[in-house]
Design an enzyme around this catalytic site. Structure first.
Site, PDB file in Angstrom:
ATOM      1  CB  CYS A  70      -9.969 -16.152  51.405  1.00  0.00           C
ATOM      2  SG  CYS A  70      -9.746 -14.476  52.047  1.00  0.00           S
ATOM      3  CB  SER A  93     -10.025   8.695  25.930  1.00  0.00           C
ATOM      4  OG  SER A  93     -10.090   7.360  26.434  1.00  0.00           O
ATOM      5  CB  ILE A 104      -8.878   3.005  40.795  1.00  0.00           C
ATOM      6  CG1 ILE A 104      -7.552   3.705  40.460  1.00  0.00           C
ATOM      7  CG2 ILE A 104      -9.282   2.041  39.691  1.00  0.00           C
ATOM      8  CD1 ILE A 104      -6.350   2.770  40.391  1.00  0.00           C
ATOM      9  CG  ASP A 105      -9.780   9.071  41.587  1.00  0.00           C
ATOM     10  OD1 ASP A 105     -10.999   8.845  41.774  1.00  0.00           O
ATOM     11  OD2 ASP A 105      -9.354   9.797  40.653  1.00  0.00           O
ATOM     12  CG  ASN A 118     -13.256  14.730  26.828  1.00  0.00           C
ATOM     13  OD1 ASN A 118     -12.166  15.153  27.191  1.00  0.00           O
ATOM     14  ND2 ASN A 118     -13.506  13.438  26.688  1.00  0.00           N
ATOM     15  CG  HIS A 141     -11.525   0.144  35.495  1.00  0.00           C
ATOM     16  ND1 HIS A 141     -11.044   1.112  34.632  1.00  0.00           N
ATOM     17  CD2 HIS A 141     -12.139  -0.767  34.709  1.00  0.00           C
ATOM     18  CE1 HIS A 141     -11.369   0.780  33.386  1.00  0.00           C
ATOM     19  NE2 HIS A 141     -12.025  -0.352  33.419  1.00  0.00           N
ATOM     20  CB  CYS A 157     -14.654  18.048  33.485  1.00  0.00           C
ATOM     21  SG  CYS A 157     -14.683  17.129  31.918  1.00  0.00           S
ATOM     22  CD  GLU A 187      -8.339  15.237  23.582  1.00  0.00           C
ATOM     23  OE1 GLU A 187      -7.509  16.055  23.163  1.00  0.00           O
ATOM     24  OE2 GLU A 187      -8.049  14.106  24.000  1.00  0.00           O
ATOM     25  CB  CYS A 221      -5.513 -12.369  53.709  1.00  0.00           C
ATOM     26  SG  CYS A 221      -7.271 -12.481  54.144  1.00  0.00           S
TER      27      CYS A 221
END
Length: 203
Positions: free
Chosen positions: A62, A144, A35-36, A168, A51, A186, A170, A100
């Site tokens: 709304c 994961s 979500i970053d 990954n 997400h 990564c 692992e 809002c």
């Protein structure tokens, strides 16, 4: 804090690969649980954020979704949000919470993210299904492989014979179902894997 985080070399490698392949008439789609917005910040164009994004709000009345990079989102939240589970309730009056700005609405705003226990947006999942049906090569990066439904995306394409490469730190529960596994950070192994090949035509 999240506004200060920069994309790592893995994010940048994906964005560069997308741009390079686009010039060759090929297409990359990033499906992320994060979500970053770091993929977006790195320059990636085609992204499905299943997400949501912490930099967007959604009105609880709304339903309007809007970008919001304010930190804090409203004055009453300044200095709040400590991650310590023992932290006392901030006890912010409801009238001080973010609202809002749509005409005649004024509903409470929430982050446009999927909390644990909430359902994913069906329209996003439909887009994911369309992309998985078109997929001819799948990279699974830094996950994961235990959070559903995302954990099923790569096994789904692998089951129909599409090559899947997992990157990954692992082994994961899904590793044995994939054709390739590259173990390590990564940010280090992805740039090497996505670098232009000597046989590749680059315009």
């Amino acid at each position: 804090m999240m506004q200060r985080v920069e994309p790592n070399p893995g994010h940048l490698a994906i964005a560069e690969c997308e741009a390079r392949l686009h010039k060759q008439g090929r297409r990359v789609m990033v499906i992320t649980q994060n979500i970053d917005e770091l993929h977006r910040k790195a320059g990636t164009k085609n992204i499905l954020e299943i997400h949501g994004s912490i930099f967007k709000t959604r009105c609880t009345s709304c339903g309007v979704v809007a970008e919001n990079h304010k930190s804090p989102i409203c004055p009453a939240l300044s200095g709040k949000g400590a991650p310590d589970p023992e932290t006392q309730d901030a006890t912010i009056p409801v009238e001080k919470l973010p609202r809002c700005e749509e005409a005649a609405c004024g509903g409470l705003l929430r982050p446009h993210v999927v909390w644990f226990g909430e359902n994913l947006d069906p329209s996003i999942l439909e887009e994911v299904d369309r992309e998985l049906a078109l997929c001819d090569l799948c990279l699974v990066v830094g996950t994961s492989s235990v959070v559903y439904p995302a954990a099923m995306f790569a096994p789904q394409v692998s089951a129909r014979g599409v090559p899947v490469a997992e990157f990954n730190m692992e082994i994961t529960p899904a590793t044995n179902t994939f054709r390739f596994h590259f173990q390590g950070p990564c940010g280090k192994i992805l740039p090497e894997a996505l670098a232009p090949h000597e046989t590749e035509t680059v315009s």
